[in-house]
Motif scaffolding. Sequence first.
Motif, PDB file in Angstrom:
ATOM      1  N   ASN A 209       0.822  -1.212   0.000  1.00 36.54           N
ATOM      2  CA  ASN A 209       0.000   0.000   0.000  1.00 36.54           C
ATOM      3  C   ASN A 209       0.854   1.260   0.000  1.00 36.54           C
ATOM      4  O   ASN A 209       0.344   2.353  -0.206  1.00 36.54           O
ATOM      5  N   TYR A 210       2.154   1.137   0.202  1.00 38.20           N
ATOM      6  CA  TYR A 210       3.086   2.266   0.122  1.00 38.20           C
ATOM      7  C   TYR A 210       4.018   2.179  -1.080  1.00 38.20           C
ATOM      8  O   TYR A 210       4.525   3.188  -1.551  1.00 38.20           O
ATOM      9  N   GLY A 211       4.306   0.976  -1.548  1.00 32.53           N
ATOM     10  CA  GLY A 211       5.306   0.793  -2.587  1.00 32.53           C
ATOM     11  C   GLY A 211       4.723   0.464  -3.943  1.00 32.53           C
ATOM     12  O   GLY A 211       3.505   0.435  -4.127  1.00 32.53           O
ATOM     13  N   GLN A 212       5.625   0.219  -4.876  1.00 37.68           N
ATOM     14  CA  GLN A 212       5.257  -0.135  -6.239  1.00 37.68           C
ATOM     15  C   GLN A 212       6.134  -1.298  -6.710  1.00 37.68           C
ATOM     16  O   GLN A 212       7.212  -1.534  -6.178  1.00 37.68           O
ATOM     17  N   ILE A 213       5.650  -1.980  -7.751  1.00 34.72           N
ATOM     18  CA  ILE A 213       6.451  -3.014  -8.398  1.00 34.72           C
ATOM     19  C   ILE A 213       7.408  -2.328  -9.356  1.00 34.72           C
ATOM     20  O   ILE A 213       6.994  -1.555 -10.209  1.00 34.72           O
ATOM     21  N   MET A 214       8.698  -2.588  -9.183  1.00 33.82           N
ATOM     22  CA  MET A 214       9.712  -1.989 -10.042  1.00 33.82           C
ATOM     23  C   MET A 214      10.007  -2.870 -11.254  1.00 33.82           C
ATOM     24  O   MET A 214      10.235  -2.376 -12.340  1.00 33.82           O
ATOM     25  N   CYS A 215      10.041  -4.178 -11.022  1.00 32.37           N
ATOM     26  CA  CYS A 215      10.232  -5.088 -12.153  1.00 32.37           C
ATOM     27  C   CYS A 215       9.676  -6.448 -11.790  1.00 32.37           C
ATOM     28  O   CYS A 215       9.474  -6.768 -10.616  1.00 32.37           O
TER      29      CYS A 215
ATOM     30  N   LYS B 124       7.633  10.739 -15.676  1.00 33.40           N
ATOM     31  CA  LYS B 124       6.709  11.742 -15.141  1.00 33.40           C
ATOM     32  C   LYS B 124       5.878  11.189 -13.986  1.00 33.40           C
ATOM     33  O   LYS B 124       5.467  11.936 -13.103  1.00 33.40           O
ATOM     34  N   ARG B 125       5.589   9.882 -14.006  1.00 34.47           N
ATOM     35  CA  ARG B 125       4.712   9.280 -12.994  1.00 34.47           C
ATOM     36  C   ARG B 125       5.303   7.964 -12.471  1.00 34.47           C
ATOM     37  O   ARG B 125       4.735   6.889 -12.674  1.00 34.47           O
ATOM     38  N   PRO B 126       6.455   8.032 -11.774  1.00 35.49           N
ATOM     39  CA  PRO B 126       7.107   6.792 -11.331  1.00 35.49           C
ATOM     40  C   PRO B 126       6.308   6.010 -10.294  1.00 35.49           C
ATOM     41  O   PRO B 126       6.592   4.852 -10.027  1.00 35.49           O
ATOM     42  N   TRP B 127       5.313   6.604  -9.705  1.00 36.42           N
ATOM     43  CA  TRP B 127       4.479   5.925  -8.716  1.00 36.42           C
ATOM     44  C   TRP B 127       3.370   5.092  -9.351  1.00 36.42           C
ATOM     45  O   TRP B 127       2.702   4.325  -8.670  1.00 36.42           O
ATOM     46  N   ASP B 128       3.172   5.241 -10.650  1.00 40.51           N
ATOM     47  CA  ASP B 128       2.054   4.580 -11.323  1.00 40.51           C
ATOM     48  C   ASP B 128       2.501   3.244 -11.918  1.00 40.51           C
ATOM     49  O   ASP B 128       3.008   3.181 -13.032  1.00 40.51           O
ATOM     50  N   ASP B 129       2.306   2.179 -11.162  1.00 36.29           N
ATOM     51  CA  ASP B 129       2.701   0.842 -11.619  1.00 36.29           C
ATOM     52  C   ASP B 129       1.518   0.031 -12.141  1.00 36.29           C
ATOM     53  O   ASP B 129       1.590  -1.186 -12.254  1.00 36.29           O
TER      54      ASP B 129
END
Length: 194
Positions: free
Chosen positions: A27-33, A58-63
């Motif tokens: 709920n705080y992080g994102q999938i990077m790969c 522009k939107r690194p939080w949008d995974d």
Amino acid sequence: MEKKPTMAKLVPAVGLFDIETNNLDANYGQIMCAVVKEYGDNGEIYTYRCDEYKDYVKRPWDDRLICIDLRDKLEEFDEISGYNSVFFDCSYLNTRLAFHGERPLRSPKHRDLFFIVKKNLRLNRNTLDVVQRLYGLETTKTAVASDMWTQASRAPHLPEGKAAMDYIVDHCVRDVIITEQIWSKLSPFVKKVW
């Protein structure tokens, strides 16, 4: 002359997978790969990198898109397998999908090698690298270097950020290859259902 029906598949397709994230709490992080590999010597490897998606700078939080692509790829397999994938990878993916208002993974049969190791081996720790060392596998894990995760998640447009992301992707690919090798080693403990 009538054609005899042929069997579609004798052996189910197994997809081995792993994800790397920028926070252990979904709920705080994102999938990077994410990396998915079809089990077998000629199994194709699919790599999903957040920095290769449109508008990531522009939107690194949008995974959202990487989550959807990973979910859809995993659903193509008859069975999926990972290491600690029940408690981490799948639950993380489903949390991120829920965050984006997307449907969860319709999981095919799922075998988590962590449980097979825990049930059948007595190790000081049930981690992937301990199992890898036990069996003396050629592929080795890379260290989890926190500065690489920071650079990749905060500066993907800079050379340092791209190099860090390359490191993380390599780490993820290695984990999937090790998981495949361990899958082969643990097969005597795995009840065959096909």
